[in-house]
Design an enzyme around this catalytic site. Structure first.
Site, PDB file in Angstrom:
ATOM      1  N   LYS A 198       0.807  -1.225   0.000  1.00  0.00           N
ATOM      2  CA  LYS A 198       0.000   0.000   0.000  1.00  0.00           C
ATOM      3  C   LYS A 198       0.840   1.275   0.000  1.00  0.00           C
ATOM      4  CE  LYS A 198      -1.014   1.317   4.817  1.00  0.00           C
ATOM      5  NZ  LYS A 198      -0.536   0.322   5.781  1.00  0.00           N
ATOM      6  N   HIS A 224       1.499  -3.772  14.861  1.00  0.00           N
ATOM      7  CA  HIS A 224       2.031  -2.636  14.099  1.00  0.00           C
ATOM      8  C   HIS A 224       2.136  -1.458  15.049  1.00  0.00           C
ATOM      9  CE1 HIS A 224       2.842   0.292  11.056  1.00  0.00           C
ATOM     10  NE2 HIS A 224       2.693  -0.566  10.080  1.00  0.00           N
ATOM     11  N   SER A 264       2.426   3.946  11.818  1.00  0.00           N
ATOM     12  CA  SER A 264       3.298   4.331  10.715  1.00  0.00           C
ATOM     13  C   SER A 264       4.009   5.630  11.065  1.00  0.00           C
ATOM     14  CB  SER A 264       2.456   4.481   9.446  1.00  0.00           C
ATOM     15  OG  SER A 264       3.298   4.447   8.328  1.00  0.00           O
ATOM     16  N   GLY A 318       6.325   0.467  10.217  1.00  0.00           N
ATOM     17  CA  GLY A 318       6.576   1.649  11.027  1.00  0.00           C
ATOM     18  C   GLY A 318       8.022   2.115  10.986  1.00  0.00           C
ATOM     19  N   GLU A 356       6.802  -5.994   8.114  1.00  0.00           N
ATOM     20  CA  GLU A 356       5.993  -5.422   7.022  1.00  0.00           C
ATOM     21  C   GLU A 356       6.375  -3.965   6.753  1.00  0.00           C
ATOM     22  OE1 GLU A 356       2.174  -5.752   8.818  1.00  0.00           O
ATOM     23  OE2 GLU A 356       2.018  -7.910   8.546  1.00  0.00           O
ATOM     24  N   GLY A 375       6.964  -0.575   4.920  1.00  0.00           N
ATOM     25  CA  GLY A 375       6.456   0.068   3.706  1.00  0.00           C
ATOM     26  C   GLY A 375       7.310   1.270   3.374  1.00  0.00           C
ATOM     27  N   ARG A 376       7.087   2.363   4.097  1.00  0.00           N
ATOM     28  CA  ARG A 376       7.761   3.622   3.757  1.00  0.00           C
ATOM     29  C   ARG A 376       9.283   3.499   3.786  1.00  0.00           C
ATOM     30  NH1 ARG A 376       5.619   7.974   6.046  1.00  0.00           N
ATOM     31  NH2 ARG A 376       3.954   6.980   7.186  1.00  0.00           N
ATOM     32  N   PHE A 433      -3.211  12.813   4.535  1.00  0.00           N
ATOM     33  CA  PHE A 433      -3.352  11.452   5.056  1.00  0.00           C
ATOM     34  C   PHE A 433      -2.137  10.999   5.858  1.00  0.00           C
ATOM     35  CE2 PHE A 433      -6.034  10.957   1.071  1.00  0.00           C
ATOM     36  CZ  PHE A 433      -7.221  11.146   1.760  1.00  0.00           C
ATOM     37  N   ASP A 434      -0.971  11.489   5.502  1.00  0.00           N
ATOM     38  CA  ASP A 434       0.249  10.971   6.114  1.00  0.00           C
ATOM     39  C   ASP A 434       0.928  12.020   6.990  1.00  0.00           C
ATOM     40  OD1 ASP A 434       1.933   8.764   6.456  1.00  0.00           O
ATOM     41  OD2 ASP A 434       3.381   9.538   5.013  1.00  0.00           O
ATOM     42  N   TYR A 474       3.245   6.729   0.355  1.00  0.00           N
ATOM     43  CA  TYR A 474       1.895   7.260   0.565  1.00  0.00           C
ATOM     44  C   TYR A 474       1.688   8.570  -0.199  1.00  0.00           C
ATOM     45  CZ  TYR A 474       2.317   3.720   4.134  1.00  0.00           C
ATOM     46  OH  TYR A 474       2.545   2.533   4.764  1.00  0.00           O
TER      47      TYR A 474
END
Ligand code: PLP
Length: 411
Positions: free
Chosen positions: A52, A182, A185, A222, A254, A256-257, A303-304, A367
């Site tokens: 995502k 988690h 983030s 995260g 997991e 992401g960023r 959103f972020d 994101y």
């Protein structure tokens, strides 16, 4: 970035419409280096890239080629990852959304994706009906108070609820293999991993009481680029302390960023400028309007909780900004007609900046593109790829090997 800007001015002088369109530059070497950095610091933990954060087809392909797994939250993400080919197996995927549509659970079963998370009883009933052979992972609450985007309000089972959930899973004849969490983030205090791992230990023990033998630990996402070594040290220490015997346990994360944040930069064109209005307080500063905004790549401001930091990429057809340039305060706005479309309330940029010049923004990989809309008829900025830094050879070799194994590009 420079060749993109030069190309745009060439197109523009040929009268090509939208020649000055904003664009991302994705550096795959950055993704490669982040992967190496991960392996060096957390050799026991296999990263499952959180799709995502940026489902870019080349990023997915490179990470698959390097040996990462994937965290998918929807049917579409699962399909996208499986379509990569090149030896990406359903077992490389964790369906890490604790609240899934039943049709998605069925589709996952058909696709052979067995690992999925849950955090409530209703989900167990659903999975028992739609995918009774699933390998379940219980998502627990972790302290997310040290993160920019907290998740606890939406997901996670309290420790006190775990025994009941495991008993229900047993009753429904479901297989629960492990635990996940988690920390939220954008975690700025990685010491929270210690507490989270100690909770996982408790869940492993509860599982034993419930008649399960857990062998799967998922430490979530995260991870912040600038705090990564620190987070890794907390994780390694906590895992050593709480899971000293772990030969039989598979540990994944997991992130992401972490992989994409700094791999993407955005080049935007100043399409309009409004000089300060002497009589109106509201417009006391120069206003610049650029061709990507809050409805596009800068949705991350909403959103972020991101903050945009513009720099001059090209001024008066030059990539060199002379030192001693007079600066003036300004605000920066997106291209749509909505006044919410504001990128920077207060920036300091050269006073002689004008329409046609270019502004750059770094750290635009996570994101951003994935949640961009086409509101008001503005297209999502396109991506151009480079691999010009450290690891260029390795990136090319990894992608070539992946392609040789049948790893195609579905995009
Ligand atoms: C969003 C998300 C991630 C990725 O988080 P980052 O902060 O980008 O690392 C991982 N796992 C789950 C379940 C998520 O929802």
């Amino acid at each position: 970035m420079r060749s993109g800007v030069l190309n745009a001015s060439r197109l523009s002088s040929n009268g090509v419409p939208d020649a000055e369109r904003a664009f991302f530059v994705a550096d795959l070497c950055e993704v490669y280096q982040q992967y190496q950095r991960w392996c060096k610091n957390l050799p026991e933990i296999q990263p499952h890239y959180a799709v995502k954060s940026n489902p870019d087809p080349y990023v997915l392909r490179l990470l698959a080629a390097l040996g990462a797994g994937f965290d998918c939250a929807s049917n579409q993400e699962i399909n996208q990852v499986l379509a990569l080919g090149g030896g990406v197996e359903p077992s490389n995927i964790i369906f890490a959304n604790p609240c899934k549509a039943i049709s998605f659970v069925r589709a996952a079963a058909r696709a052979g994706v067995d690992k999925m998370t849950f955090d409530n009883v209703d989900e167990l009933y659903k999975i028992a009906r739609a995918h009774p052979r699933a390998k379940l992972v219980i998502r627990i609450l972790a302290d997310d108070s040290k993160s920019i985007c907290a998740f606890n309000v939406k997901f996670g089972a309290a420790l006190s609820a775990v025994p009941g959930l495991l008993a229900k899973a047993k009753e429904l004849n479901l297989d629960v293999i492990g635990v996940s969490f988690h920390v939220g983030s954008g975690c700025y205090d990685p010491s929270v991993y210690t507490d989270a791992i100690s909770r996982c230990r408790k869940v492993f023990d509860m599982a034993q009481d419930a008649g399960y033998e857990f062998d799967f630990l998922d430490v979530g996402g995260g991870f912040e680029d600038s705090l990564f070594e620190q987070a890794a040290a907390y994780l390694r220490d906590a895992i050593d302390e709480y899971f000293p015997e772990r030969k039989h346990i598979k540990i994944i994360a997991e992130p992401g960023r972490y992989f994409v944040s700094n791999a993407f930069r955005l080049a935007t064109n100043i399409i309009a400028r409004r000089a300060p209005q002497a009589d109106a307080n509201a417009h006391a500063k120069v206003m610049y309007y650029i061709n990507d905004g809050v409805y596009g790549a800068f949705n991350c401001l909403m959103f972020d909780h991101a903050v945009a930091r513009p720099y001059v990429l090209c001024m008066d057809s030059s990539f060199h900004v002379p030192v001693g340039e007079t600066l003036s305060r300004c605000s920066i706005w997106g291209p749509t007609c909505d006044s919410i479309d504001k990128i920077c309330e207060d920036a300091e940029l050269p006073a002689r900046l004008q329409a046609g010049d270019w502004l750059g923004f770094d750290g635009m990989g996570a994101y951003t593109i994935c949640a961009a809309s086409q509101f008001n008829g503005f297209q999502v900025s396109k991506v151009v790829y480079t691999a010009g830094g450290d690891g260029e050879m390795e990136v090319r070799v990894a992608l070539a090997k992946f392609a040789a194994r049948g790893g195609g590009l579905q995009a």
